[in-house]
Design an enzyme around this catalytic site. Structure first.
Site, PDB file in Angstrom:
ATOM      1  CB  CYS A 177     -15.632   9.477  -1.400  1.00 27.89           C
ATOM      2  SG  CYS A 177     -16.449   8.262  -2.292  1.00 27.89           S
ATOM      3  CE  LYS A 178      -8.618   3.797  -2.080  1.00 25.73           C
ATOM      4  NZ  LYS A 178      -8.151   3.018  -1.225  1.00 25.73           N
TER       5      LYS A 178
END
Length: 109
Positions: free
Chosen positions: A61-62
């Site tokens: 994810c980020k």
């Protein structure tokens, strides 16, 4: 315990047999992602298990928070998954290749 790996421990290039699952939202994916990754937003994960890659999967994810949650749940379901600590931010900071679905260079948003 969530299986986790830092970017320094991820081979470059990624070895055959290691898949990538990106659980970020559509807009994040469009701006920059790992080429060949499977995109299933976190909110859709439970309904799209049939779309998951086979074998060992690196989940991103980020920053690593959402992917850690996904890895925890997927591991309970019997999947061979590992979380990328630092997520796409660390991936980009390490100079790893990314692609974009926009007409601009890839970036992490």
């Amino acid at each position: 315990m969530i299986p986790t790996v830092s970017i320094d421990a991820v081979p470059d290039p990624l070895p055959e047999g290691l898949s990538v699952l990106d659980v970020r939202e559509d807009i994040e994916w469009q701006h920059g992602h790992i080429e060949g990754a499977v995109h299933i937003p976190m909110s859709e994960l439970t309904g799209r298990l049939g779309d998951l890659p086979d074998g060992q999967t690196l989940v991103v994810c980020k920053m690593g928070g959402r992917s850690a949650q996904a890895v925890g749940w997927l591991a309970q379901q019997g999947y061979d998954v590992v979380n990328l600590e630092g997520g796409m931010v660390d991936w980009a900071d390490a100079g790893r290749p990314m692609v974009s679905e926009t007409d601009r260079p890839p970036l992490v948003v």
